[in-house]
Enzyme design. Structure first.
Site, PDB file in Angstrom:
ATOM      1  N   HIS A 216     -26.283 -27.740   3.289  1.00  0.00           N
ATOM      2  CA  HIS A 216     -26.022 -28.582   2.188  1.00  0.00           C
ATOM      3  C   HIS A 216     -26.357 -28.000   0.707  1.00  0.00           C
ATOM      4  CE1 HIS A 216     -25.741 -32.225   5.220  1.00  0.00           C
ATOM      5  NE2 HIS A 216     -24.538 -31.416   5.231  1.00  0.00           N
TER       6      HIS A 216
ATOM      7  N   SER B 258     -33.528 -35.092  12.807  1.00  0.00           N
ATOM      8  CA  SER B 258     -31.967 -35.391  12.160  1.00  0.00           C
ATOM      9  C   SER B 258     -31.339 -36.681  13.246  1.00  0.00           C
ATOM     10  CB  SER B 258     -31.150 -34.380  12.276  1.00  0.00           C
ATOM     11  OG  SER B 258     -29.752 -34.611  11.932  1.00  0.00           O
TER      12      SER B 258
ATOM     13  N   CYS C 132     -22.722 -24.311 -11.969  1.00  0.00           N
ATOM     14  CA  CYS C 132     -21.528 -24.599 -12.994  1.00  0.00           C
ATOM     15  C   CYS C 132     -20.266 -25.014 -12.561  1.00  0.00           C
ATOM     16  CB  CYS C 132     -21.444 -23.707 -14.076  1.00  0.00           C
ATOM     17  SG  CYS C 132     -19.991 -24.008 -15.431  1.00  0.00           S
TER      18      CYS C 132
END
EC number: 2.3.1.-
Length: 314
Positions: free
Chosen positions: A161, A261, A169
């Protein structure tokens, strides 16, 4: 339930000052770790056998490995963000379309960054780094954006991720270090100050709308475009090339260990399905139930930092 952290930030003459209360000190790293039963010696032996038999071990980590470093997660019972507050993480589409939402996000991030960036690896991160150095860990996939695996020395690593320590940008793709953006924030906001009450999993803090309104957000130095942390926000998708890369690593592995997780998010869960298709043995170390408990040959409800250092990787 509102948790006040007494975190204040003042920007003056280009210098930021963060004053975490004792609740956020290094001595309170268990604040966001859910309750767990004592270590079961028999379960430890079972995990040791699982690791010993693994020759090409793939490990996938989630937020539960970093709670012991003082970083909260979203879903842990009683202590996760969803349990503590009614706040929800920012959505990708909202961030992209709305300048006020970007302003609010970056103001919160500006205040939270000194503390978030100072978090250090815990024994679980160091254990996995050691396993890699000894040739036991074939590949590490993390769903976390905190850079703690990198800080611990892991190199055979995919940050599924992204990472909060980089800024992207949205218009030209230019990448810059987050610390550089923090300096630009300070220059643009020399007299701005804020007091936060609460800490979010992705390094930002909770601020009022009044505090945010005067915060100035810089644009990309290359093209004047919109800046975003180089992470996958909720509602966005992981880069397909990165997904394909991880699928290949899973198919090359001979076993898979999940650490910290719940696998509720599909971006990580899909690799468990690939492992199942390949008939790989799957072990899960996580406090509380996960989406894949029925697919695992071994499930352990223990603190990652307590259990992993007990395992001999040789």
């Amino acid at each position: 339930m509102k948790m006040s952290f007494g975190l204040t930030f003042r920007s003056a003459k280009g210098r930021g000052i963060a004053n975490p209360s004792r609740q956020c000190s290094k001595g309170s790293t268990g604040l966001f770790v859910p309750a767990s039963p004592p270590l079961d010696p028999e379960k430890v032996k079972e995990l040791q056998r699982f690791i010993t038999l693994s020759k090409r071990l793939l490990v996938m980590t989630g937020a539960g490995i970093s709670t012991e470093s003082g970083i909260p997660d979203y879903r842990s019972e009683n202590v996760g963000l969803y349990a503590r507050t009614d706040r929800r993480p920012i959505q990708h589409s909202d961030f992209v379309r709305s300048a006020p939402i970007r302003q609010r996000y970056w103001a919160r991030s500006f205040v939270g960054w000194p503390q978030f960036s100072s978090h250090q690896p815990n024994p679980a991160h160091w254990a996995l780094s050691t396993w890699e150095k000894l040739g036991k860990l074939y590949w590490l996939v993390t769903q976390n954006v905190d850079a703690l695996h990198t800080k611990a020395g892991s190199r055979r690593l995919t940050e599924l991720h992204g990472c909060m320590h980089r800024v992207l940008c949205l218009d030209c793709g230019e990448q810059t270090p987050r610390v550089v953006l923090q300096e630009r924030f300070q220059v643009l906001n020399p007299t701005w100050s804020a007091e936060a009450h609460g800490l979010a999993p992705d390094g930002d803090v909770f601020l009022s709308e009044e505090q945010v309104q005067s915060f100035q957000v810089p644009s990309c130095v290359q093209c004047g475009g919109r800046l975003k942390p180089d992470v996958v926000f909720f509602g966005d998708t992981v880069n397909p090339d990165k997904v394909d890369f991880v699928h290949k690593r899973v198919k090359e592995a001979d076993s898979l260990l999940v650490v910290g997780s719940s696998l509720q998010v599909y971006s990580g869960y899909r690799f468990i399905l690939t492992a199942q298709e390949k008939k790989l043995p799957i072990a899960i170390l996580n406090i509380g139930p996960t989406r894949s408990d029925d697919l695992a040959c071994l499930k352990l409800n223990s603190r990652c930092g307590e259990l992993l250092p007990l395992i001999d990787p040789h």
